[in-house]
Design an enzyme around this catalytic site. Structure first.
Site, PDB file in Angstrom:
ATOM      1  N   HIS A  75      37.501  28.697  41.511  1.00  0.00           N
ATOM      2  CA  HIS A  75      38.583  28.536  42.846  1.00  0.00           C
ATOM      3  C   HIS A  75      38.243  27.869  44.066  1.00  0.00           C
ATOM      4  O   HIS A  75      38.965  26.982  44.331  1.00  0.00           O
ATOM      5  CB  HIS A  75      38.920  30.141  43.125  1.00  0.00           C
ATOM      6  CG  HIS A  75      39.880  30.486  42.212  1.00  0.00           C
ATOM      7  ND1 HIS A  75      39.751  31.367  40.928  1.00  0.00           N
ATOM      8  CD2 HIS A  75      41.250  30.677  42.295  1.00  0.00           C
ATOM      9  CE1 HIS A  75      40.724  31.532  40.430  1.00  0.00           C
ATOM     10  NE2 HIS A  75      41.730  31.618  41.060  1.00  0.00           N
TER      11      HIS A  75
ATOM     12  N   ARG B 165      38.069  34.091  47.987  1.00  0.00           N
ATOM     13  CA  ARG B 165      37.426  34.750  47.043  1.00  0.00           C
ATOM     14  C   ARG B 165      36.274  35.397  47.541  1.00  0.00           C
ATOM     15  O   ARG B 165      36.228  36.501  46.958  1.00  0.00           O
ATOM     16  CB  ARG B 165      36.978  33.631  46.228  1.00  0.00           C
ATOM     17  CG  ARG B 165      37.749  32.620  45.599  1.00  0.00           C
ATOM     18  CD  ARG B 165      38.926  33.073  44.743  1.00  0.00           C
ATOM     19  NE  ARG B 165      38.427  33.574  43.544  1.00  0.00           N
ATOM     20  CZ  ARG B 165      39.165  34.597  42.801  1.00  0.00           C
ATOM     21  NH1 ARG B 165      40.552  34.902  43.277  1.00  0.00           N
ATOM     22  NH2 ARG B 165      38.865  34.801  41.524  1.00  0.00           N
TER      23      ARG B 165
ATOM     24  N   HIS C 135      33.702  36.993  45.086  1.00  0.00           N
ATOM     25  CA  HIS C 135      32.588  36.082  44.771  1.00  0.00           C
ATOM     26  C   HIS C 135      31.779  36.549  46.008  1.00  0.00           C
ATOM     27  O   HIS C 135      32.263  37.003  47.290  1.00  0.00           O
ATOM     28  CB  HIS C 135      33.304  34.617  45.046  1.00  0.00           C
ATOM     29  CG  HIS C 135      33.715  34.166  43.846  1.00  0.00           C
ATOM     30  ND1 HIS C 135      32.734  33.971  42.584  1.00  0.00           N
ATOM     31  CD2 HIS C 135      34.891  33.795  43.218  1.00  0.00           C
ATOM     32  CE1 HIS C 135      33.347  33.463  41.651  1.00  0.00           C
ATOM     33  NE2 HIS C 135      34.597  33.442  41.836  1.00  0.00           N
TER      34      HIS C 135
ATOM     35  N   ASP D  56      28.440  31.687  46.195  1.00  0.00           N
ATOM     36  CA  ASP D  56      29.148  31.332  45.124  1.00  0.00           C
ATOM     37  C   ASP D  56      30.456  30.321  45.398  1.00  0.00           C
ATOM     38  O   ASP D  56      30.471  29.411  45.062  1.00  0.00           O
ATOM     39  CB  ASP D  56      30.050  32.635  44.609  1.00  0.00           C
ATOM     40  CG  ASP D  56      29.062  33.573  44.078  1.00  0.00           C
ATOM     41  OD1 ASP D  56      27.800  33.623  44.040  1.00  0.00           O
ATOM     42  OD2 ASP D  56      29.687  34.827  43.785  1.00  0.00           O
TER      43      ASP D  56
END
Length: 242
Positions: A161, A194, A200, A204
């Site tokens: 994402h 995220r 995440h 990340d």
């Protein structure tokens, strides 16, 4: 730690429906439509940083940051993070682009973003499968996700994402220069959603955003991408002219 990667064979391209998470399981599924990415193979990235090793200082810092972000959540930011689970350019950037920009009014932009999304999935998947990093709630039960975790929770690094958001924000900033700053910022904030949602770690997200630059550099050498890019640019210029 850094690793050098070979050119990966392209995984089966993904069909992304509204609200479906960009996960290994989804990316490897057969497409339900005929949209294909621009590139014939996933982008190989030399010396791409490895995921933090379990129990390393970087991993511990990530876990502490995850809990800090969780403690600072507000209902408004959680709502935005939940909306940002949707991999859709108008959902993510529509408030900045304006009401004139709809799927019907910008078919070239829609095609550009849909095809590039397939390349995001094909490029990020090999890294996810290589590192198999557990999602934050699986590593620390104190972290609670504000969206549903994917069935395969061992695919946290890098964030697909965040990769898509950064790439989309960069491209849109070029296509609509009058709103460039806001579009770039929204693309990065989309990735941050995220981490705020606990699915995440911040590393990340940063890795996904870095990977987007490598993919975009490769896409800029592709004639079909450039043709769609120019078509989208002309489309938006005509639509948004004063």
């Amino acid at each position: 730690m850094y690793m050098r990667f070979p050119t990966f064979a392209r995984p089966a391209v993904v069909s992304v429906f509204a609200g479906v998470m960009l996960t290994s399981a989804v990316i490897s599924c057969a497409q339900a439509d005929d949209i294909k990415g621009y590139l014939p193979a996933a982008v190989a990235v030399a010396d791409f940083p490895a995921a933090p090793a379990p129990a390393s200082q970087a991993d511990q810092d990530d876990r502490a940051a995850a809990l800090d972000l969780q403690a600072k959540r507000t209902p408004e930011r959680v709502a935005l993070a939940q909306a940002d689970q949707k991999l859709d350019v108008l959902s993510a950037f529509g408030s900045i682009l304006g009401a004139k920009v709809t799927e019907a009014s910008v078919p070239s932009l829609t095609r550009l973003m849909a095809r590039a999304l397939r390349d995001v999935g094909a490029t990020v998947l090999p890294f996810k499968e290589l590192y198999k990093r557990p999602r934050p709630p699986l590593a620390d039960p104190a972290v609670t996700a504000c969206v549903r975790l994917p069935e395969n929770g061992l695919n946290s690094y890098p964030s697909g994402h965040a990769m898509w958001g950064a790439m989309a924000g960069t491209v849109l900033a070029e296509l609509v220069p009058a709103k460039a700053e806001a579009l770039k910022a929204r693309g990065l904030d989309y990735g941050l959603s995220r981490a705020i949602c606990g699915v995440h770690y911040q590393s990340d997200v940063a890795a996904g955003q870095a990977l987007s630059a490598a993919l975009l550099a490769k896409l800029r050498k592709d004639p079909a991408f450039n043709a769609d890019y120019e078509a989208a640019k002309a489309e938006l210029a005509a639509l948004l002219q004063p």
